[in-house]
Scaffold this motif. Structure first.
Motif, PDB file in Angstrom:
ATOM      1  N   CYS A  63      -9.482  44.020 -27.943  1.00 14.01           N
ATOM      2  CA  CYS A  63      -8.329  43.143 -27.703  1.00 14.01           C
ATOM      3  C   CYS A  63      -7.249  43.871 -26.905  1.00 14.01           C
ATOM      4  O   CYS A  63      -6.953  45.028 -27.156  1.00 14.01           O
ATOM      5  CB  CYS A  63      -7.770  42.708 -29.045  1.00 14.01           C
ATOM      6  SG  CYS A  63      -6.281  41.761 -28.932  1.00 14.01           S
ATOM      7  N   ILE A  64      -6.696  43.168 -25.923  1.00 14.33           N
ATOM      8  CA  ILE A  64      -5.627  43.775 -25.133  1.00 14.33           C
ATOM      9  C   ILE A  64      -4.265  43.173 -25.499  1.00 14.33           C
ATOM     10  O   ILE A  64      -3.294  43.360 -24.794  1.00 14.33           O
ATOM     11  CB  ILE A  64      -5.893  43.612 -23.620  1.00 14.33           C
ATOM     12  CG1 ILE A  64      -6.092  42.147 -23.262  1.00 14.33           C
ATOM     13  CG2 ILE A  64      -7.098  44.437 -23.193  1.00 14.33           C
ATOM     14  CD1 ILE A  64      -6.223  41.899 -21.779  1.00 14.33           C
ATOM     15  N   HIS A  65      -4.223  42.419 -26.572  1.00 15.60           N
ATOM     16  CA  HIS A  65      -2.965  41.889 -27.118  1.00 15.60           C
ATOM     17  C   HIS A  65      -2.181  41.066 -26.105  1.00 15.60           C
ATOM     18  O   HIS A  65      -0.987  41.247 -25.954  1.00 15.60           O
ATOM     19  CB  HIS A  65      -2.118  43.034 -27.670  1.00 15.60           C
ATOM     20  CG  HIS A  65      -2.881  43.885 -28.624  1.00 15.60           C
ATOM     21  ND1 HIS A  65      -3.044  43.544 -29.932  1.00 15.60           N
ATOM     22  CD2 HIS A  65      -3.590  45.020 -28.441  1.00 15.60           C
ATOM     23  CE1 HIS A  65      -3.807  44.443 -30.518  1.00 15.60           C
ATOM     24  NE2 HIS A  65      -4.161  45.343 -29.641  1.00 15.60           N
ATOM     25  N   CYS A  66      -2.883  40.202 -25.424  1.00 15.41           N
ATOM     26  CA  CYS A  66      -2.226  39.391 -24.417  1.00 15.41           C
ATOM     27  C   CYS A  66      -1.758  38.065 -24.974  1.00 15.41           C
ATOM     28  O   CYS A  66      -0.955  37.383 -24.377  1.00 15.41           O
ATOM     29  CB  CYS A  66      -3.172  39.138 -23.260  1.00 15.41           C
ATOM     30  SG  CYS A  66      -4.633  38.238 -23.755  1.00 15.41           S
ATOM     31  N   ALA A  67      -2.296  37.669 -26.121  1.00 13.00           N
ATOM     32  CA  ALA A  67      -1.930  36.403 -26.772  1.00 13.00           C
ATOM     33  C   ALA A  67      -2.387  35.174 -25.995  1.00 13.00           C
ATOM     34  O   ALA A  67      -1.885  34.082 -26.224  1.00 13.00           O
ATOM     35  CB  ALA A  67      -0.442  36.323 -27.056  1.00 13.00           C
ATOM     36  N   GLN A  68      -3.322  35.342 -25.093  1.00 11.67           N
ATOM     37  CA  GLN A  68      -3.840  34.160 -24.401  1.00 11.67           C
ATOM     38  C   GLN A  68      -4.564  33.253 -25.395  1.00 11.67           C
ATOM     39  O   GLN A  68      -4.520  32.035 -25.275  1.00 11.67           O
ATOM     40  CB  GLN A  68      -4.766  34.578 -23.258  1.00 11.67           C
ATOM     41  CG  GLN A  68      -5.365  33.431 -22.471  1.00 11.67           C
ATOM     42  CD  GLN A  68      -4.308  32.523 -21.848  1.00 11.67           C
ATOM     43  OE1 GLN A  68      -3.374  32.985 -21.233  1.00 11.67           O
ATOM     44  NE2 GLN A  68      -4.457  31.225 -22.043  1.00 11.67           N
ATOM     45  N   CYS A  69      -5.205  33.827 -26.405  1.00 12.18           N
ATOM     46  CA  CYS A  69      -5.914  33.011 -27.394  1.00 12.18           C
ATOM     47  C   CYS A  69      -4.936  32.087 -28.101  1.00 12.18           C
ATOM     48  O   CYS A  69      -5.265  30.946 -28.401  1.00 12.18           O
ATOM     49  CB  CYS A  69      -6.649  33.899 -28.391  1.00 12.18           C
ATOM     50  SG  CYS A  69      -5.692  35.269 -29.034  1.00 12.18           S
ATOM     51  N   CYS A  90     -10.288  34.353 -23.627  1.00  9.64           N
ATOM     52  CA  CYS A  90      -9.941  35.744 -23.910  1.00  9.64           C
ATOM     53  C   CYS A  90     -10.417  36.637 -22.772  1.00  9.64           C
ATOM     54  O   CYS A  90     -11.601  36.692 -22.476  1.00  9.64           O
ATOM     55  CB  CYS A  90     -10.591  36.191 -25.214  1.00  9.64           C
ATOM     56  SG  CYS A  90     -10.383  37.943 -25.503  1.00  9.64           S
ATOM     57  N   PRO A  91      -9.496  37.331 -22.104  1.00  9.37           N
ATOM     58  CA  PRO A  91      -9.908  38.139 -20.961  1.00  9.37           C
ATOM     59  C   PRO A  91     -10.718  39.368 -21.360  1.00  9.37           C
ATOM     60  O   PRO A  91     -11.409  39.945 -20.524  1.00  9.37           O
ATOM     61  CB  PRO A  91      -8.592  38.546 -20.307  1.00  9.37           C
ATOM     62  CG  PRO A  91      -7.527  38.249 -21.265  1.00  9.37           C
ATOM     63  CD  PRO A  91      -8.051  37.360 -22.324  1.00  9.37           C
ATOM     64  N   ALA A  92     -10.635  39.762 -22.613  1.00  6.81           N
ATOM     65  CA  ALA A  92     -11.296  40.999 -23.013  1.00  6.81           C
ATOM     66  C   ALA A  92     -12.588  40.736 -23.781  1.00  6.81           C
ATOM     67  O   ALA A  92     -13.198  41.664 -24.286  1.00  6.81           O
ATOM     68  CB  ALA A  92     -10.343  41.832 -23.865  1.00  6.81           C
ATOM     69  N   MET A  94      -0.269  35.508 -33.639  1.00  3.58           N
ATOM     70  CA  MET A  94      -0.114  36.953 -33.500  1.00  3.58           C
ATOM     71  C   MET A  94       0.807  37.442 -34.608  1.00  3.58           C
ATOM     72  O   MET A  94       1.826  36.811 -34.886  1.00  3.58           O
ATOM     73  CB  MET A  94       0.558  37.299 -32.167  1.00  3.58           C
ATOM     74  CG  MET A  94      -0.202  36.951 -30.934  1.00  3.58           C
ATOM     75  SD  MET A  94      -1.749  37.787 -30.785  1.00  3.58           S
ATOM     76  CE  MET A  94      -1.394  39.115 -29.680  1.00  3.58           C
ATOM     77  N   ALA A 121     -12.938  39.554 -26.639  1.00  6.17           N
ATOM     78  CA  ALA A 121     -12.726  40.149 -27.956  1.00  6.17           C
ATOM     79  C   ALA A 121     -13.008  39.168 -29.084  1.00  6.17           C
ATOM     80  O   ALA A 121     -13.058  39.552 -30.239  1.00  6.17           O
ATOM     81  CB  ALA A 121     -11.295  40.663 -28.069  1.00  6.17           C
ATOM     82  N   ILE A 122     -13.165  37.891 -28.749  1.00  7.96           N
ATOM     83  CA  ILE A 122     -13.389  36.892 -29.799  1.00  7.96           C
ATOM     84  C   ILE A 122     -14.836  36.425 -29.752  1.00  7.96           C
ATOM     85  O   ILE A 122     -15.358  36.145 -28.677  1.00  7.96           O
ATOM     86  CB  ILE A 122     -12.430  35.697 -29.632  1.00  7.96           C
ATOM     87  CG1 ILE A 122     -10.988  36.190 -29.694  1.00  7.96           C
ATOM     88  CG2 ILE A 122     -12.694  34.635 -30.676  1.00  7.96           C
ATOM     89  CD1 ILE A 122      -9.963  35.104 -29.525  1.00  7.96           C
ATOM     90  N   PRO A 153      -3.904  39.590 -33.087  1.00  2.63           N
ATOM     91  CA  PRO A 153      -4.241  38.187 -33.334  1.00  2.63           C
ATOM     92  C   PRO A 153      -4.940  38.016 -34.689  1.00  2.63           C
ATOM     93  O   PRO A 153      -5.693  38.879 -35.114  1.00  2.63           O
ATOM     94  CB  PRO A 153      -5.192  37.853 -32.184  1.00  2.63           C
ATOM     95  CG  PRO A 153      -5.769  39.147 -31.773  1.00  2.63           C
ATOM     96  CD  PRO A 153      -4.737  40.194 -32.048  1.00  2.63           C
TER      97      PRO A 153
HETATM   98  S1  SF4 Z   1      -4.823  38.677 -27.740  1.00  7.03           S
HETATM   99 FE1  SF4 Z   1      -5.868  38.476 -25.757  1.00  7.03          FE
HETATM  100  S2  SF4 Z   1      -7.471  40.029 -25.819  1.00  7.03           S
HETATM  101 FE2  SF4 Z   1      -6.777  39.775 -27.916  1.00  7.03          FE
HETATM  102  S3  SF4 Z   1      -8.170  38.294 -28.787  1.00  7.03           S
HETATM  103 FE3  SF4 Z   1      -6.418  37.139 -27.992  1.00  7.03          FE
HETATM  104  S4  SF4 Z   1      -6.978  36.552 -25.918  1.00  7.03           S
HETATM  105 FE4  SF4 Z   1      -8.398  38.165 -26.563  1.00  7.03          FE
END
Ligand code: SF4
Ligand code: SF4
Lengths: 143, 400
Positions: free
Chosen positions: A81-87, A55-57, A100, A59-60, A38
């Motif tokens: 970051c777990i690279h989920c792209a929820q952000c 962000c589940p981790a 991303m 990370a932000i 991200p």
């Molecule tokens: S990709 Fe997922 S874990 Fe990484 S910053 Fe975004 S929401 Fe958080």
């Protein structure tokens, strides 16, 4: 039952190219919508903190640098970051302030070197969106 | 004379830590004791501290192979709690990914079974072919392992025409390959001889011990959540529940290959009949108080999530029953009267996903076998005390 039914297949493979690629020298292309790392486009960010909240981790991290100037700092901890792209999904701006890229070779010798940060002035998009300020419930998916 | 052989927690035959204690008489196993808890991660506790949305990603990480099954099971439950009705296109994509995941998981397992039976070329070919489905999953979702395609109220990404064509093409190749494996399985005498009759589980014991998934189906019990309790789209698709009645590892191989073929059928139906429309509806942030049990047929068997909501934006309780846990009692039965050399094969045949099934840990004193519960803070204090009291090894040298 026959003996060695697998043999023709085995022999055929003697004349085939390897199924793997020579990784560090040759690389496979990632698909178009690959979820890499991200990154922020600071000129778009309205600091709604939706990404930080979802962000589940965790990370932000968004912190205020200068209240009066509306200057903020965002840190993305790529080591968490777990690279989920929820952000990206949570970001309400169009075009998205959070995106991303397709980088996947992130390894480093120290996790702290994976941090990325941006210091920027809060964007004010369109007159109507007079920046829903800091508290989280201003974000788009509301209860 | 009987002996006890400990297998694990760390053992070359096991991919994950579990402790199996075999009581053997000569080469024959007479009794099995299983100890779990070496890989406990506290997922359920963690879920109580994350929001409904964040928990999709937490549940997805319960398992690395059937990641989508846990996320789907969770999302199904939460959608019921929130009274959301995902659009049909979203559901089709969700279960399309689910079937693709089943394909990748079964191909992976077939390879492992070949490897455990000493048929390593089979292992390499199935794993090479598995790359096709992994690439499809990566194309659809953006990641090979954690697809993160689910969201509350639907899915996150749409499929376009080009992707549809690629899926159909990939599935056609895979079908050809799987039919070939089926042929190999039936015709390679050494492979069949190695797995036939190993790990016997009668139909009665499969029912009595509540076996799930391919293990139950290989013992002639046609138990499949997709058929018994068709969720969402499965009711309108045409497929059969694959069963076998040999009740051994051979049957489990046959069931999984047949299921692969059924999954290809399902994937084709879903891709061709993909309805138009939206892929997701907007989800609220909070769920009304209530509880729900969600079931889903994971590649390894029935997966159950129990979710309790208390009106906030976080679950009050999330309980996960992974399919592997349900298959442990049956595994004990299968191992009994087997040979020591068959342990890896029999154990691998349930397709164990050990750390998905770890829900608690118990402290057992090595000497007395006494069990106790200790708080984390006490454990830490004990560890520090032990560290401080331990004599410093001054003359320890690096051996090189
Ligand atoms: S990709 Fe997922 S874990 Fe990484 S910053 Fe975004 S929401 Fe958080
Ligand atoms: S969600 Fe988007 S606009 Fe809001 S703070 Fe994050 S990056 Fe900025």
């Amino acid at each position: 039952m026959k003996l060695a039914v697998f043999l023709p297949e085995l022999l055929r493979h003697l004349f085939k190219k390897p199924a793997t690629v020579d990784y560090p020298f040759k690389k496979l292309a990632v698909p178009a919508d690959f979820r890499g790392t991200p990154y922020l486009s600071p000129e778009m960010c309205i600091v709604c903190r939706a990404c930080e909240r979802d962000c589940p981790a965790e990370a932000i991290e968004i912190s205020s640098v200068n209240e009066a100037e509306k200057r903020f700092k965002m840190i993305i901890h790529n080591d968490r970051c777990i690279h989920c792209a929820q952000c990206v999904d949570s970001c309400p701006t169009t075009p998205k302030a959070m995106k991303m890229d397709s980088l996947f070779e992130l390894a480093d010798d120290d996790r702290h070197k994976l941090k990325k940060d941006w210091v920027y002035v809060r964007a004010v998009l369109k007159p109507k969106a007079a920046a829903p300020a800091t508290p989280p419930p201003a974000a788009e998916p509301k209860a | 004379m009987s002996f006890q052989i400990p297998i694990g927690p760390q053992h070359p035959a096991l991919k994950e830590p579990i402790s199996l204690r075999m009581t053997v008489e000569g080469e024959v196993i007479t009794d099995v004791d299983m100890r779990l808890g070496y890989n406990h991660r506290g997922m359920e506790k963690l879920a109580e501290e994350k929001s409904w949305l964040q928990n999709i990603y937490v549940t997805e990480r319960i398992c690395g192979i059937c990641s989508h099954s846990h996320a789907t099971c969770y999302v199904q439950g939460v959608e019921k709690l929130m009274e959301l009705a995902p659009p049909r296109r979203g559901l089709y994509i969700r279960y399309l990914v689910a079937e693709l995941e089943r394909v990748h998981s079964h191909l992976l397992w077939l390879g492992v079974a070949g490897h455990e039976a000493g048929f390593d070329s089979f292992f390499m070919y199935t794993w090479r072919d598995r790359e096709i489905v992994m690439d499809l999953l990566e194309m659809i979702s953006g990641n090979r392992v954690h697809y993160a395609i689910n969201t509350l109220g639907g899915v996150r990404r749409d499929i376009d025409e080009g992707q549809k064509a690629k899926i159909l093409e990939g599935v056609a190749t895979l079908r050809k390959r799987s039919e070939y494996y089926f042929y190999i399985g039936a015709n390679e005498p050494s492979f069949v001889a190695r797995i036939a009759g190993v790990g016997y589980l009668s139909k009665e014991s499969a029912i009595a011990l509540c076996a799930v998934g391919p293990v139950a189906r290989a013992s002639g019990v046609a138990r499949d959540v997709r058929k018994d309790d068709p969720c969402a789209v499965y009711g309108e698709l045409d497929f059969e529940v694959a069963t076998a009645d040999t009740c051994d590892v051979l049957g489990r191989v046959v069931v999984r290959v047949k299921e692969l073929l059924e999954s290809y059928k399902l994937i084709e139906q879903m891709v061709k009949g993909l309805p138009a429309g939206d892929i997701a509806v907007k989800a609220p942030r909070k769920a009304k108080p209530g509880e729900v049990v969600s079931r889903y047929e994971a590649p390894r068997g029935e997966n159950i999530h129990y979710i309790k909501a208390n009106g906030t934006d976080k679950p009050e309780r999330l309980k996960v029953r992974a399919p592997t846990l349900a298959n442990y009692p049956a595994t004990v039965e299968m191992l009994r009267k087997g040979f020591i050399a068959d342990i890896p094969l029999i154990f691998a045949a349930i397709d164990p996903c050990i750390c998905c099934a770890e829900r608690t840990v118990t402290l057992v004193a090595a000497g007395s076998g006494e069990e106790s519960v200790v708080r984390m803070s006490d454990l830490r204090r004990q560890a520090l005390a032990r560290h401080q009291n331990a004599p410093v090894k001054r003359n320890a040298v690096w051996p090189l």
